[in-house]
Design an enzyme around this catalytic site. Structure first.
Site, PDB file in Angstrom:
ATOM      1  N   SER A   1       0.826  -1.220   0.000  1.00  0.00           N
ATOM      2  CA  SER A   1       0.000   0.000   0.000  1.00  0.00           C
ATOM      3  C   SER A   1       0.855   1.263   0.000  1.00  0.00           C
ATOM      4  O   SER A   1       0.628   2.174  -0.797  1.00  0.00           O
ATOM      5  CB  SER A   1      -0.958   0.002   1.194  1.00  0.00           C
ATOM      6  OG  SER A   1      -0.242   0.002   2.419  1.00  0.00           O
TER       7      SER A   1
ATOM      8  N   GLN B   1     -27.520  -2.001 -23.894  1.00  0.00           N
ATOM      9  CA  GLN B   1     -27.842  -0.692 -23.325  1.00  0.00           C
ATOM     10  C   GLN B   1     -29.348  -0.471 -23.282  1.00  0.00           C
ATOM     11  O   GLN B   1     -30.123  -1.154 -23.959  1.00  0.00           O
ATOM     12  CB  GLN B   1     -27.169   0.397 -24.157  1.00  0.00           C
ATOM     13  CG  GLN B   1     -25.638   0.336 -24.096  1.00  0.00           C
ATOM     14  CD  GLN B   1     -24.988   1.248 -25.104  1.00  0.00           C
ATOM     15  OE1 GLN B   1     -24.829   0.893 -26.269  1.00  0.00           O
ATOM     16  NE2 GLN B   1     -24.594   2.428 -24.657  1.00  0.00           N
TER      17      GLN B   1
ATOM     18  N   ARG C   1      15.037  -1.819   6.931  1.00  0.00           N
ATOM     19  CA  ARG C   1      15.723  -2.391   8.086  1.00  0.00           C
ATOM     20  C   ARG C   1      17.025  -3.054   7.634  1.00  0.00           C
ATOM     21  O   ARG C   1      17.023  -3.847   6.687  1.00  0.00           O
ATOM     22  CB  ARG C   1      14.828  -3.405   8.779  1.00  0.00           C
ATOM     23  CG  ARG C   1      15.458  -4.019  10.045  1.00  0.00           C
ATOM     24  CD  ARG C   1      14.475  -4.922  10.763  1.00  0.00           C
ATOM     25  NE  ARG C   1      13.356  -4.145  11.287  1.00  0.00           N
ATOM     26  CZ  ARG C   1      13.383  -3.480  12.430  1.00  0.00           C
ATOM     27  NH1 ARG C   1      14.490  -3.449  13.162  1.00  0.00           N
ATOM     28  NH2 ARG C   1      12.330  -2.816  12.843  1.00  0.00           N
TER      29      ARG C   1
ATOM     30  N   LEU D   1      18.542   1.473   7.604  1.00  0.00           N
ATOM     31  CA  LEU D   1      18.517   2.283   8.825  1.00  0.00           C
ATOM     32  C   LEU D   1      17.645   1.638   9.889  1.00  0.00           C
ATOM     33  O   LEU D   1      16.484   1.301   9.645  1.00  0.00           O
ATOM     34  CB  LEU D   1      17.966   3.676   8.518  1.00  0.00           C
ATOM     35  CG  LEU D   1      17.959   4.667   9.684  1.00  0.00           C
ATOM     36  CD1 LEU D   1      19.390   5.075  10.039  1.00  0.00           C
ATOM     37  CD2 LEU D   1      17.127   5.897   9.340  1.00  0.00           C
TER      38      LEU D   1
ATOM     39  N   ASP E   1      -4.849  -2.551  -1.188  1.00  0.00           N
ATOM     40  CA  ASP E   1      -3.419  -2.235  -1.171  1.00  0.00           C
ATOM     41  C   ASP E   1      -3.046  -1.150  -2.170  1.00  0.00           C
ATOM     42  O   ASP E   1      -2.969   0.020  -1.830  1.00  0.00           O
ATOM     43  CB  ASP E   1      -2.606  -3.503  -1.410  1.00  0.00           C
ATOM     44  CG  ASP E   1      -2.402  -4.304  -0.129  1.00  0.00           C
ATOM     45  OD1 ASP E   1      -2.359  -3.698   0.948  1.00  0.00           O
ATOM     46  OD2 ASP E   1      -2.275  -5.535  -0.200  1.00  0.00           O
TER      47      ASP E   1
END
Length: 432
Positions: A19, A277, A39, A73, A173
């Site tokens: 997401s 239609q 990470r 980080l 997501d």
């Protein structure tokens, strides 16, 4: 001249999985400088999810993280907090999609970020509106669909397959990422007037509910008159007090359905969708193309209201027309008469259609290495004066030194961050 709409906009991307990354990837393709926080040692969860090769990032990751920079980080360490603080002070947009309360615990809530950088726009994705009784549920794609009316109104209305069914489209997501993108772009425009950033909260539930708008329309109608004329259950079936599942019915006032074509027994996608239609002239053209001119004078079929009451007979007869033709033959015959019609396409047929490689619809990205070239869906709209350039995805932490130097850290500091677990995993200690 660089006409990238978001040229000069700096984005700190604290998101993972689908997401959030779908939002930040679109920002990158529109010209923003996106730094993805990952990470150390593991990175985004999708890097190693559904891999085609254990040595390569998965297509799941590759299709959501093109043209970003990757900064390894651990923002929970003291140095990590300092680094993220510096990034936030210089960025235009900060985006996160962690579980409720996670950013507050980490020390980077909206209030904190706003004090650090009043011009920063803070985008967040959560499962549900703050007011929802489900606000604390862990949200995945199906969770959004089943709580926003998508699943309960999708699927067959009778028989053993009468179960709430997920859409194959990522309504919870990527759809949420697109909705957040709209909010962030609106916030950028607002900032031009106020000079101040704002908090943009986007729930997966609300993004999914927005695409179920016509089902809320149907609920209002059902509450008012007790039935829905466009549904297969009308006129002989019973309606409860909620919008039911309706199979492949088009969903609005026209009469649409999916029909088997001649190779359906061996090709599960040899089907075609045909719509009749409501207008008299459109119906006349369809009848002539189908060879059903007798319907034009038959009171059971020659008005739209009558067709609603006899839809099963209509479906049965159009099915007989389609069954000895391929989906492409039916499409060719009926489209020439202005009938809304289209073949059901498999993912293979879509991705091998060279006409779709137009620079936006489907795009090829050269990742290099063992991955080589892969295909993904590009920017879903086109701008007359801008063409996105689709570049590769970053390696995990591949831009760490570059990003840290850009915000003032020295080589010595960068080396220490790698050693103390801030930008690289701590070495494993030998077992005693």
């Amino acid at each position: 001249m660089n006409t990238a709409p978001l040229q000069g906009i700096k984005v700190v991307d604290f998101t993972n999985v689908q997401s959030g990354p779908s939002c930040t990837q679109l920002l990158a393709w529109l010209g923003a400088d996106v730094v993805k926080i990952e990470r150390p040692g593991t990175g985004d969860a999708t890097r190693n999810e559904i891999q085609f090769d254990p040595d390569c990032p998965s297509y799941y990751f590759l299709q959501l993280n093109s043209d970003k920079k990757s900064l390894a980080l651990d923002a929970a360490t003291p140095d990590g907090k300092d680094i993220l603080t510096r990034l936030i002070k210089e960025c235009d947009i900060f985006v996160e999609n962690l579980h409720p309360g996670a950013m507050d615990k980490l020390g980077f809530s909206w209030e904190v970020v706003h004090k650090l950088n009043p011009k920063c726009i803070y985008g967040t994705i959560k499962g549900f509106p703050i007011s929802s009784k489900f606000a604390n549920l862990k949200a995945y794609e199906p969770v959004a669909q089943v709580t926003a009316g998508a699943a309960s109104t999708t699927g067959w209305w009778e028989g053993p397959d009468n179960v709430p069914t997920q859409s194959g489209a990522a309504l919870g997501d990527s759809n949420t990422g697109m909705h957040l993108t709209i909010g962030l772009l609106a916030a950028l425009c607002q900032r031009e007037k106020t000079g101040e950033g704002c908090y943009v909260y986007q729930s997966m539930h609300n993004a999914c509910l927005n695409l179920c708008r016509i089902k809320t329309r149907d609920q209002l109608t059902l509450d008012r008159i007790g039935y829905l004329t466009q549904f297969p259950q009308y006129p002989d079936g019973k309606f409860g007090d909620f919008v039911p599942r309706s199979g492949n019915q088009e969903g609005s006032g026209v009469l649409g359905w999916t029909y088997k074509c001649k190779n359906w027994a061996t090709d599960p996608n040899d089907y075609v969708y045909v719509i009749l239609q409501r207008g008299a002239k459109d119906f006349e053209l369809a009848c002539k193309a189908l060879g059903f001119e007798d319907w034009l004078t038959n009171p059971d079929f020659n008005t739209a209201d009558a067709r609603d009451r006899h839809k099963q007979q209509i479906w049965d007869r159009i099915q007989k027309f389609c069954i000895d033709k391929t989906k492409y033959e039916v499409t060719d015959i009926l489209s020439k008469a202005g009938v809304p019609v289209a073949p059901v396409l498999s993912t293979k047929e879509i991705m091998t259609d060279q006409s779709l490689y137009d620079g936006n619809t489907l795009v090829k990205i050269n990742q290099g290495g063992k991955v080589g070239e892969f295909v993904t869906v590009g920017v879903p709209f086109t701008l007359s004066n801008f063409q996105p350039a689709y570049g590769p995805c970053p390696t995990l932490g591949g831009n760490t030194d570059e990003v840290l130097k850009s915000i003032g850290y020295t080589d010595e500091q960068i080396a220490s961050f790698a050693k103390n677990g801030t930008t690289a995993p701590m070495p494993k200690t030998a077992a005693k």
